[in-house]
Each structure stands twice: as C-alpha cells, then as structure tokens.
Design a protein around this motif. Sequence first.
Motif, short mmCIF file in Angstrom:
data_model
loop_
_atom_site.label_atom_id
_atom_site.label_comp_id
_atom_site.label_asym_id
_atom_site.label_seq_id
_atom_site.Cartn_x
_atom_site.Cartn_y
_atom_site.Cartn_z
N VAL A 126 36.81 -3.93 -46.67
CA VAL A 126 36.79 -5.40 -46.71
C VAL A 126 37.78 -6.02 -45.72
CG1 VAL A 126 36.01 -5.44 -49.11
CG2 VAL A 126 38.48 -5.54 -48.62
N ILE A 127 38.44 -5.19 -44.92
CA ILE A 127 39.35 -5.71 -43.90
C ILE A 127 38.58 -5.85 -42.60
CG2 ILE A 127 41.44 -5.26 -42.56
CD1 ILE A 127 42.49 -3.68 -45.01
N ALA A 128 38.40 -7.09 -42.16
CA ALA A 128 37.54 -7.35 -41.00
C ALA A 128 38.22 -6.99 -39.68
CB ALA A 128 37.14 -8.82 -40.97
N ALA A 129 39.55 -7.14 -39.60
CA ALA A 129 40.26 -6.88 -38.35
C ALA A 129 41.75 -6.77 -38.64
CB ALA A 129 40.00 -8.00 -37.34
N THR A 130 42.45 -6.22 -37.66
CA THR A 130 43.91 -6.08 -37.77
C THR A 130 44.57 -6.45 -36.46
OG1 THR A 130 43.71 -4.28 -39.38
CG2 THR A 130 45.81 -4.49 -38.24
N ALA A 131 45.53 -7.35 -36.52
CA ALA A 131 46.37 -7.68 -35.37
C ALA A 131 47.68 -6.91 -35.55
CB ALA A 131 46.64 -9.18 -35.32
#
Length: 218
Positions: A126-131
């Motif tokens: 459920v994590i769409a992206a990571t910066a």
Amino acid sequence: MTRAAVFDVDGTLVDTNHLHVTTWWEAFRQAGHRVPMHAVHRAVGLGSGDLVAHLLGDDRDKDEDARIGDAHKALYGQYFDRLAALRDAGPLLRRLHEDGWTVVLATSASGAELSALRRAIDADDVIAATASADDVEEGKPAPEPVEHALELVGAPAEGAVFVGDTVWDMRAGRRAGVRCVGVLCGGIPRSDLLEAGAEAVYDDPADLLASLSGSPLA
C-alpha cells in the motif's frame, strides 16, 4: 485530486529513535566528542551530515564528518534484523489506502537501512512511493523531502497531510505547504510539535488509527 498521506519513518512508523541516539552517541565518542544523549535525541530526524553539523557546530573539523557518519551507520546496522514497527503502523497505512489516500514515505534513510525499515512496517503493497535521502539535495527541515514525495505521486500540497515525530518533520511539512500531524512515539514533547507546526498530535500510529474520524486524515 490525489490525496497524499506522507509519512516520516524513523520514530513515526518504526521504533528506532533511541537506537539512533545510542549509536550516534557512540559514533561521536569514538571520534573523541562528548555529546550528551539528550542533545542527540533532539537532533534525530536530521540527515546524517546535518545532524553532525548541528551537534558539533561550524568550527568542527569537517574532515571528520564522513567518518562519524560511517561509524553511526555501521553501529546502527547491527539492529537491522531486529527493528520493530510501532503499534498499528502497518494497519494505519492499510486503512488510509482503503480510505482513498495515496500513502508515501519521506525519510532520511536509504539503501539497506530503508529496506530494513520497510520490512518492519510490512505494508509495501500500500506504499505508493518513497522519497529517500538519495533523492534530495537538502533534508528536513527543508521542504524538499516532502515536496519530492508529493511529486512522486502527483499530489498537490493542498491535498496532503504529513505525519512525523520531530520538529524537523513539522517544519519541513509547513514549508512544503501541507497540513502536519505529530506523533509522540519518537519522544519529542507535544508542545514542541505544536509549536513547530503540528495541527494535531497523537500518541502513536495506533492512537491515530483509532482517532482517524476526527483527524486531519478523516
């Protein structure tokens, strides 16, 4: 409009802040510096280089910075297989995803450290992206980590909420123009988080999950 729920990781979703305090303290000690643990704790949340600069000052021997950072990384790396998510961190992210929020991480961690943190959260689906630290030139309290997280999912600031545990998180979120939510599980007092820009403060992810209907993430 894409609604983004942006999360810090250390101290917000994973119970790591005091591990960072201990390992930074030891890294400084090995380099011959006596830095009080309470001062280290207040600096956790800054990127590695900024943390060293914040604690040792501008008149330090800057040639030591990388060695101190590398020592911290090696010491902290011993805990990678034992990192524990804070209460209901994964269920909170899943619930927000079900409610139509796009979940994004904004963290100063990277590489193997970030992988260990994500394993602890156990919500990659459920994590769409990571910066991560690798993606930005300036870490918190600069707004760039939050702004980059929003760019990754195409979300405007006015439709975003940033959840974090430090004053650096709150300042970064405010500078990025997003609403900010604080959590106390990183050890920073409620009053400090509110003064730094938090709109609301909760004990931990479990408390935020239980209070969602009345929160900025409603």
